[in-house]
Design a protein around this motif. Structure first.
Motif, PDB file in Angstrom:
ATOM      1  N   SER A 127       0.694  -1.065  -0.148  1.00  0.00           N
ATOM      2  CA  SER A 127      -0.044  -0.054   0.071  1.00  0.00           C
ATOM      3  C   SER A 127       0.979   1.037   0.063  1.00  0.00           C
ATOM      4  O   SER A 127       0.344   2.302  -0.490  1.00  0.00           O
ATOM      5  CB  SER A 127      -0.825   0.040   1.303  1.00  0.00           C
ATOM      6  N   ALA A 128       2.052   1.270   0.532  1.00  0.00           N
ATOM      7  CA  ALA A 128       2.791   2.283   0.532  1.00  0.00           C
ATOM      8  C   ALA A 128       3.730   2.616  -0.579  1.00  0.00           C
ATOM      9  O   ALA A 128       4.427   3.541  -0.695  1.00  0.00           O
ATOM     10  CB  ALA A 128       3.720   2.287   1.751  1.00  0.00           C
ATOM     11  N   THR A 129       3.815   1.426  -1.597  1.00  0.00           N
ATOM     12  CA  THR A 129       4.530   1.622  -2.755  1.00  0.00           C
ATOM     13  C   THR A 129       3.933   1.984  -4.030  1.00  0.00           C
ATOM     14  O   THR A 129       4.544   2.315  -5.130  1.00  0.00           O
ATOM     15  CB  THR A 129       5.373   0.202  -2.930  1.00  0.00           C
ATOM     16  N   THR A 130       2.548   1.671  -4.021  1.00  0.00           N
ATOM     17  CA  THR A 130       1.846   1.997  -5.260  1.00  0.00           C
ATOM     18  C   THR A 130       1.788   3.504  -5.810  1.00  0.00           C
ATOM     19  O   THR A 130       1.741   3.539  -6.904  1.00  0.00           O
ATOM     20  CB  THR A 130       0.456   1.534  -4.935  1.00  0.00           C
ATOM     21  N   ALA A 131       2.011   4.214  -5.024  1.00  0.00           N
ATOM     22  CA  ALA A 131       2.037   5.724  -5.334  1.00  0.00           C
ATOM     23  C   ALA A 131       3.412   6.135  -5.839  1.00  0.00           C
ATOM     24  O   ALA A 131       3.544   7.320  -6.460  1.00  0.00           O
ATOM     25  CB  ALA A 131       1.852   6.517  -4.143  1.00  0.00           C
TER      26      ALA A 131
ATOM     27  N   PHE B  45       0.469   7.520   8.160  1.00  0.00           N
ATOM     28  CA  PHE B  45       0.603   8.622   7.302  1.00  0.00           C
ATOM     29  C   PHE B  45      -0.167   8.079   5.974  1.00  0.00           C
ATOM     30  O   PHE B  45      -0.968   8.717   5.403  1.00  0.00           O
ATOM     31  CB  PHE B  45       2.052   9.252   6.840  1.00  0.00           C
ATOM     32  N   VAL B  46       0.236   6.816   5.512  1.00  0.00           N
ATOM     33  CA  VAL B  46      -0.406   5.924   4.278  1.00  0.00           C
ATOM     34  C   VAL B  46      -1.671   6.133   4.596  1.00  0.00           C
ATOM     35  O   VAL B  46      -2.701   6.184   3.607  1.00  0.00           O
ATOM     36  CB  VAL B  46       0.230   4.553   4.037  1.00  0.00           C
ATOM     37  N   ILE B  47      -2.396   5.564   5.551  1.00  0.00           N
ATOM     38  CA  ILE B  47      -3.766   5.230   5.954  1.00  0.00           C
ATOM     39  C   ILE B  47      -4.258   6.727   5.914  1.00  0.00           C
ATOM     40  O   ILE B  47      -5.415   6.819   5.681  1.00  0.00           O
ATOM     41  CB  ILE B  47      -3.559   4.439   7.383  1.00  0.00           C
ATOM     42  N   PHE B  48      -3.579   7.625   6.482  1.00  0.00           N
ATOM     43  CA  PHE B  48      -4.377   8.986   6.581  1.00  0.00           C
ATOM     44  C   PHE B  48      -4.690   9.419   5.064  1.00  0.00           C
ATOM     45  O   PHE B  48      -5.554  10.138   4.802  1.00  0.00           O
ATOM     46  CB  PHE B  48      -3.307   9.952   7.289  1.00  0.00           C
ATOM     47  N   CYS B  49      -3.602   9.331   4.248  1.00  0.00           N
ATOM     48  CA  CYS B  49      -3.646   9.723   2.827  1.00  0.00           C
ATOM     49  C   CYS B  49      -4.885   9.231   2.293  1.00  0.00           C
ATOM     50  O   CYS B  49      -5.506   9.758   1.487  1.00  0.00           O
ATOM     51  CB  CYS B  49      -2.402   9.577   2.161  1.00  0.00           C
ATOM     52  N   GLU B  50      -4.853   7.745   2.395  1.00  0.00           N
ATOM     53  CA  GLU B  50      -6.112   7.038   1.857  1.00  0.00           C
ATOM     54  C   GLU B  50      -7.309   7.567   2.148  1.00  0.00           C
ATOM     55  O   GLU B  50      -8.210   7.744   1.452  1.00  0.00           O
ATOM     56  CB  GLU B  50      -5.901   5.512   2.212  1.00  0.00           C
TER      57      GLU B  50
END
Length: 351
Positions: free
Chosen positions: A6-10, A45-50
């Motif tokens: 989930s953290a690398t897809t962006a 942070f990734v969860i927050f962005c999503e």
């Protein structure tokens, strides 16, 4: 070690390569507790962005600045401590430098001043009326006497609160407790991920027979299908066989969500701090407790209760896994206030 999917897809291959090179050649050599802290902070942070529908970090300075600003606003509204917020921002800044992306935390005067003012206000907020109240043994008994759990959600929450008190667990420790860490014969819990345990050997903490009984009832309820009333099959991913003890539940709170026990480490799905925080707030409402109890209330309250009942500093250190006597000593002073000279004077004067 790789970043979570989930953290690398962006990120493009270029950014993934830069980050993964650091993870493989540097990150793997860091202490395990440091690794866990960095991964946890970045994943939050990734969860927050999503959840906020933000793109996450990229090559745009303005985008990164806006993402961090919104993240800081959310962090300052949360019950997180001042130093925890500072640590999370430090982890993000380090990640941006590793990925060779624009870093407004360092380069933006506007963002630096915004963060400084927001954290200053947050520090005042945290140290005023929102200080966590210690969950002493008396308050715990009030909880246990008042709440009669009739759902899996309530049974899980009650077992967790009692375990956190008995073993003086932090939120980040209780989410990692596994079934196999509990030694029923010796009434002990092996805590493998304490921040004070840099060696990784683990620490043993005492847990009461009543707490073990609550955990057994929680496991028993989880392993029964609430619809049919039958025992779940051993291969059912909603069954508790081993691995993480406290897991996520369905929206109705009657069954565990499917969980792959073969996953471990950073791949395993664990409860987050926000979930533990909500559990404590639910328990407070059910037990009619008006005080501001939070996930740290159990650890502090247990230490205060130990001091009130004559525990020595070494005994308190052992119970809570502290490396020094500084924090147990602080809680001992807190407990001694009600027994000091002024307390005795005012009681004699019936004030």
């Amino acid at each position: 070690m790789k970043l979570p999917v989930s953290a690398t897809t962006a990120f493009t291959h270029k950014y993934r390569d830069a980050v993964n090179q650091y993870f493989e050649e540097i990150f793997s050599r860091l202490p395990r507790n440091t690794q866990r802290a960095y991964m946890s902070d970045f994943n939050e942070f990734v969860i927050f962005c999503e959840q906020a529908s933000l793109p996450g970090f990229n090559t745009s300075f303005e985008n990164n600045e806006q993402c961090i600003k919104q993240y800081v606003e959310i962090l300052c509204e949360s019950p997180l401590a001042y130093r925890t917020i500072k640590r999370r921002l430090s982890a993000l800044s380090k990640f941006l430098r590793i990925a060779k992306l624009p870093n407004p935390i360092i380069q933006s005067v506007y963002l630096k001043d915004f963060i400084k003012l927001a954290l200053k206000e947050n520090e005042k907020f945290q140290f005023s009326r929102h200080q966590a109240v210690p969950l002493t043994i008396d308050l715990l008994e009030q909880i246990n006497d008042t709440i009669i759990p009739d759902t899996l959600l309530e049974m899980r929450d009650l077992a967790m609160i009692n375990l956190m008190f008995d073993a003086l667990l932090r939120a980040d420790e209780v989410v990692r407790v596994c079934i196999q860490d509990i030694d029923k014969r010796n009434s002990a819990l092996l805590v493998l991920t304490s921040k004070n345990d840099q060696s990784g050997k683990g620490q043993y903490r005492y847990i009461s027979p009543s707490t073990i009984t609550m955990i057994d009832e929680y496991i028993s309820m989880a392993n029964v299908d609430p619809v049919s009333g039958n025992e779940r099959d051993s291969s059912d991913p909603r069954r508790l066989n081993k691995g993480i003890l406290f897991r996520r539940l369905s929206n109705k709170g009657h069954a565990l969500l499917p969980y792959d026990e073969r996953l471990s480490g950073n791949q395993a799905v664990r409860l987050e701090y926000s979930s533990i925080y909500r559990i404590w707030k639910r328990i407070a409402v059910l037990a009619d407790i008006n005080e501001n109890i939070t996930p740290h209330s159990g650890r502090v309250g247990a230490a205060v209760s130990l001091a009130e009942n004559g525990a020595t500093l070494p005994e308190m250190q052992l119970a809570g896994g502290w490396r020094s006597a500084q924090m147990p000593g602080h809680y001992g002073q807190q407990a001694a206030v009600s027994k000091g000279g002024m307390a005795k004077l005012l009681k004699r004067k019936e004030r």
